[in-house]
Design a protein around this motif. Structure first.
Motif, PDB file in Angstrom:
ATOM      1  N   PHE A 343      -8.426 -17.339 -25.963  1.00  0.00           N
ATOM      2  CA  PHE A 343      -8.603 -18.327 -24.887  1.00  0.00           C
ATOM      3  C   PHE A 343      -7.421 -18.199 -23.939  1.00  0.00           C
ATOM      4  CE2 PHE A 343     -10.534 -22.731 -24.158  1.00  0.00           C
ATOM      5  CZ  PHE A 343      -9.981 -22.879 -22.900  1.00  0.00           C
ATOM      6  N   SER A 344      -7.709 -18.019 -22.641  1.00  0.00           N
ATOM      7  CA  SER A 344      -6.623 -17.918 -21.673  1.00  0.00           C
ATOM      8  C   SER A 344      -7.068 -18.478 -20.327  1.00  0.00           C
ATOM      9  CB  SER A 344      -6.174 -16.452 -21.560  1.00  0.00           C
ATOM     10  OG  SER A 344      -4.953 -16.378 -20.859  1.00  0.00           O
ATOM     11  N   ALA A 345      -6.305 -18.177 -19.285  1.00  0.00           N
ATOM     12  CA  ALA A 345      -6.628 -18.693 -17.952  1.00  0.00           C
ATOM     13  C   ALA A 345      -6.771 -17.516 -16.981  1.00  0.00           C
ATOM     14  CB  ALA A 345      -5.529 -19.633 -17.478  1.00  0.00           C
ATOM     15  N   PRO A 346      -7.597 -17.666 -15.964  1.00  0.00           N
ATOM     16  CA  PRO A 346      -7.777 -16.576 -14.998  1.00  0.00           C
ATOM     17  C   PRO A 346      -6.469 -16.063 -14.404  1.00  0.00           C
ATOM     18  CG  PRO A 346      -9.477 -18.233 -14.662  1.00  0.00           C
ATOM     19  CD  PRO A 346      -8.538 -18.784 -15.700  1.00  0.00           C
ATOM     20  N   GLY A 375      -9.635 -23.511 -16.757  1.00  0.00           N
ATOM     21  CA  GLY A 375      -8.512 -24.162 -16.093  1.00  0.00           C
ATOM     22  C   GLY A 375      -8.537 -24.038 -14.587  1.00  0.00           C
ATOM     23  N   GLU A 376      -9.250 -23.072 -14.071  1.00  0.00           N
ATOM     24  CA  GLU A 376      -9.293 -22.834 -12.624  1.00  0.00           C
ATOM     25  C   GLU A 376     -10.473 -21.895 -12.388  1.00  0.00           C
ATOM     26  OE1 GLU A 376      -6.136 -20.125 -11.430  1.00  0.00           O
ATOM     27  OE2 GLU A 376      -5.841 -19.630 -13.528  1.00  0.00           O
ATOM     28  N   ASN A 397     -15.256 -21.403 -18.924  1.00  0.00           N
ATOM     29  CA  ASN A 397     -15.631 -22.758 -19.314  1.00  0.00           C
ATOM     30  C   ASN A 397     -14.852 -23.744 -18.479  1.00  0.00           C
ATOM     31  OD1 ASN A 397     -13.423 -23.577 -21.872  1.00  0.00           O
ATOM     32  ND2 ASN A 397     -13.684 -21.445 -21.307  1.00  0.00           N
ATOM     33  N   TYR A 398     -15.567 -24.792 -18.075  1.00  0.00           N
ATOM     34  CA  TYR A 398     -15.020 -25.775 -17.151  1.00  0.00           C
ATOM     35  C   TYR A 398     -14.872 -27.118 -17.852  1.00  0.00           C
ATOM     36  CZ  TYR A 398     -15.416 -29.606 -13.835  1.00  0.00           C
ATOM     37  OH  TYR A 398     -15.236 -30.787 -13.185  1.00  0.00           O
ATOM     38  N   ALA A 515      -1.792 -21.784 -10.698  1.00  0.00           N
ATOM     39  CA  ALA A 515      -1.764 -20.952 -11.905  1.00  0.00           C
ATOM     40  C   ALA A 515      -2.333 -21.705 -13.107  1.00  0.00           C
ATOM     41  CB  ALA A 515      -0.331 -20.479 -12.179  1.00  0.00           C
ATOM     42  N   GLY A 516      -3.405 -22.458 -12.858  1.00  0.00           N
ATOM     43  CA  GLY A 516      -4.047 -23.182 -13.949  1.00  0.00           C
ATOM     44  C   GLY A 516      -3.333 -24.481 -14.307  1.00  0.00           C
TER      45      GLY A 516
END
Ligand code: PRX
Length: 642
Positions: A343-346, A375-376, A397-398, A515-516
């Motif tokens: 699981f991470s962020a764009p 996250g973004e 996922n939002y 940055a999320g």
């Protein structure tokens, strides 16, 4: 366009039926989900919604979050890894089995109890990504104390307002964090925050990592190692709490400057996370989960600490950057620990995209089932790149701090379904998602109409119960009454296509996403306004290739004669940035601070933030008929052009 082909053929109505049941046959649906966790005493009412919008999930039930995350696994997997700590900042690597985690959590709980912490007391946790932070969270919920984790990247003013609001009996902290090899001392920031706050905690518990000086205030501060040694071997049983007992508060930004304490229950949250681990993340006991977030954010709460452990998985807690010692570090961990869910962020993916893809392709990532990003907004080039390099499903996922777990995604654990680039997916089970007309509040039922993304009450289990100590603020901020029902606003614009996939089109309020990291522009404005030569300031979020958005500030000086040269302006810009760093933390620092003689406003004096933002992004600012002084916007345009 389809991004990830389904691995199995979707049944005719598998997920649609699952979602329908979760709404129309709500109590039966959630009663089934609630079987995934252990109750000390069964609940009598699934959802008490007699006082909307307040939902009381699993009333009558007694439960403990720590029991479900740790103790219940001792029977089957005491010697399996539970927590894997990796720091590329201090070059440490430690693993804790469920049995060892159980011991550590009890030790921490015993120390907190020795400081007088009892059920319902608040404990504020201001810590870097070290195992003791997770021990502290689990120890709190073990004894029914309500934790409030404050992101370690926040500085003294942000921390002080949270201490003030949460009024903790004890603060748990550490000597320092570290970022990119640079030590960030925490104790001076904490001491300053304690000085600023009118609430004074009775005790401060400090973990000494040996990174920075940690002067202890006599009578108030204690060293964790010393206290823990005293409690060695002490057994601390789980305190069974009512399902509706708050497990934690987590502060998040909104339109006003004062952060809101999102309050979460215990039973609903435990059930919601257990269900999400199965239906969304497809995690299985004995496997390893790796979320690259931070415990200071909601993703860290739900998917570093609680979710994976509830599912009996090992969870990786990583302190460090994704590119240090090199851009292969995360993938090295995936390979070494056979990570199955990541699981991470764009933003992190956009950072990695600047490096050679062989950092990823060169690893054996056979264990990895999917990469979840949140996250973004996930932009198409980033999604395409990582999907191609990884060769695994990329699952957007939002959700929000308020909800605690995904609102929109594809629930591949229920039925494999294709993703669409640019869309996080469909409404997740439990969420009765609506799009509302901004002006009238009417529901938009046709496809491809833009509206405010909303959720009809009750919110499903696991979502926020209220704003800490402020029920009125919860109701007034988030809820609208439409005849016969109440609807929660996400403050995001959205659109739904013919197939029920949603697309997120940005915030409707003054929240920006750097940055999320979710930040309130008003908080940044308040900090900038504290500079003696700032009369007025507007902060807007501007699109950025790497960070998604960055904050841009436009300030009106009190005395313009002090800013006649470019050198003067750069000096004052530097002073303002330093101030934001010291008060809020570097995460909130604007990318630029520019000076203007007047800000664009309506005739009634309302700042035209959207027009400023549009101009900064090179877009048409739209209808400006209500603008008081058109020269104000032109000044900004000229500055940007110059
Ligand atoms: O604007 C949406 C954006 O982040 C906000 C919530 O941020 P936070 O409370 O920090 O919770 C993050 C939990 C993952 C939302 O209101 N956001 C979050 N996920 C997405 C997103 N925007 C677009 N796509 C997403 N997947």
């Amino acid at each position: 366009m389809s991004a990830n082909a389904p691995s199995t053929t979707a049944g005719s109505s598998g997920y649609a039926e699952f979602h329908r049941r979760s709404i129309e046959d709500r109590d039966a649906f959630w009663t089934e989900q609630a079987q995934m966790v252990e109750w000390q005493q069964p609940f009598t009412t699934v959802c008490n919604y007699s006082n909307p919008p307040f939902a009381r999930w699993f009333e009558g039930g007694l439960i403990n979050l720590c029991h479900n995350a740790v103790d219940r696994h001792l029977k089957d997997r005491a010697d399996q890894n539970a927590l894997i700590f990796v720091s590329t900042e201090t070059n440490e690597e430690k693993t804790y089995t469920f049995a060892q985690l159980h011991t550590e959590v009890q030790r921490m709980a015993a120390v907190l109890q020795s400081m007088g912490v009892v059920k319902g007391d608040r404990v504020l946790i201001y810590m870097p990504m070290i195992p003791e932070a997770a021990f502290a969270m689990l120890a709190c919920v073990r004894i029914g104390a309500i934790h409030s984790v404050v992101f370690g990247g926040f500085a003294s003013v942000s921390l002080a307002s949270r201490i003030e609001d949460a009024s903790p009996k004890v603060v748990v902290s550490a000597d320092a964090g570290s970022r990119g090899g640079k030590v960030v001392p925490y104790k001076p920031l904490l001491d300053e925050a304690l000085r600023l706050s009118s609430h004074k905690p009775e005790r401060v518990l400090m973990v000494d990592r040996g990174l920075a000086p940690m002067p202890l205030t006599e009578g108030r501060d204690a060293d964790y190692a010393t206290e823990a040694a005293r409690q060695n071997g002490v057994v601390v049983p789980c305190v069974w709490v009512e399902s509706t007992h708050p497990s934690y508060t987590l502060y998040t930004s909104g339109t006003t400057g004062k952060p809101k304490g999102v309050q979460r229950d215990t039973g609903g949250y435990t059930v919601a996370l257990a269900a999400s681990m199965k239906h969304i993340f497809q995690g299985e006991a004995g496997q390893t989960y790796f979320s690259t977030s931070d415990i200071g954010w909601v993703v860290g709460h739900s998917y570093i600490v609680y979710g994976p452990l509830i599912a009996g998985m090992a969870t990786i807690m990583y302190e460090g950057l994704p590119i240090r010692p090199d851009a292969g570090i995360w993938w090295e961990l995936v390979e070494r620990y056979n990570v199955s869910v990541m699981f991470s962020a764009p933003t992190a993916v956009r950072v990695l995209k600047k490096y050679d893809s062989s950092f990823i392709t060169g690893r054996n990532l056979g264990s990895l089932k999917a990469l979840y990003l949140a996250g973004e907004p996930l932009d198409e080039p980033t999604a395409q790149w990582i999907s191609g390099v990884l060769g695994r499903p990329i699952i957007d996922n939002y959700w929000q701090t308020e909800t605690g777990w995904p609102i929109l995604t594809v629930c591949n654990g229920v039925e494999a379904a294709p993703s669409k680039f640019g869309s996080p997916g469909k409404a997740v089970y439990g969420y009765n998602v609506k799009l509302l007309d901004d002006a009238t509040g009417a529901e938009l039922t046709e496809p491809n109409q833009k509206g405010v993304l909303a959720i009809e009450g009750p919110l499903p289990p696991g979502c926020m119960q209220t704003v800490w100590q402020d029920d009125a603020r919860f109701v007034n901020t988030y809820w609208k009454s439409v005849p016969g029902r109440m609807v929660y606003s996400t403050f995001d614009w959205g659109i739904r296509d013919e197939e029920g996939y949603y697309f997120i089109l940005g915030r409707t309020d003054d929240v920006i996403n750097v940055a999320g990291h979710r930040l309130g522009t008003r908080e940044i404005e308040e900090s900038i306004s504290s500079h003696p030569n700032v009369a007025e300031v507007a902060v807007v979020g501007v699109a950025d290739q790497l960070k998604g958005q960055v904050a841009m500030a436009f300030a009106v000086p009190r005395d313009a004669s002090l800013l006649t040269s470019e050198a003067d302006r750069l000096k004052m810009e530097g002073e303002i940035m330093k101030r934001v760093d010291e008060q809020l933390g570097a995460v909130a620092r604007p990318a630029r601070v520019r000076f203007v003689s007047v800000l664009p406003k309506t005739r009634s004096g309302k700042l035209l933030r959207r027009a400023i933002q549009a101009v900064c992004e090179g877009r048409d600012p739209g209808d400006l008929t209500t603008m008081d002084d058109p020269a104000a916007l032109r000044q900004i345009q000229d500055l940007l052009a110059g």
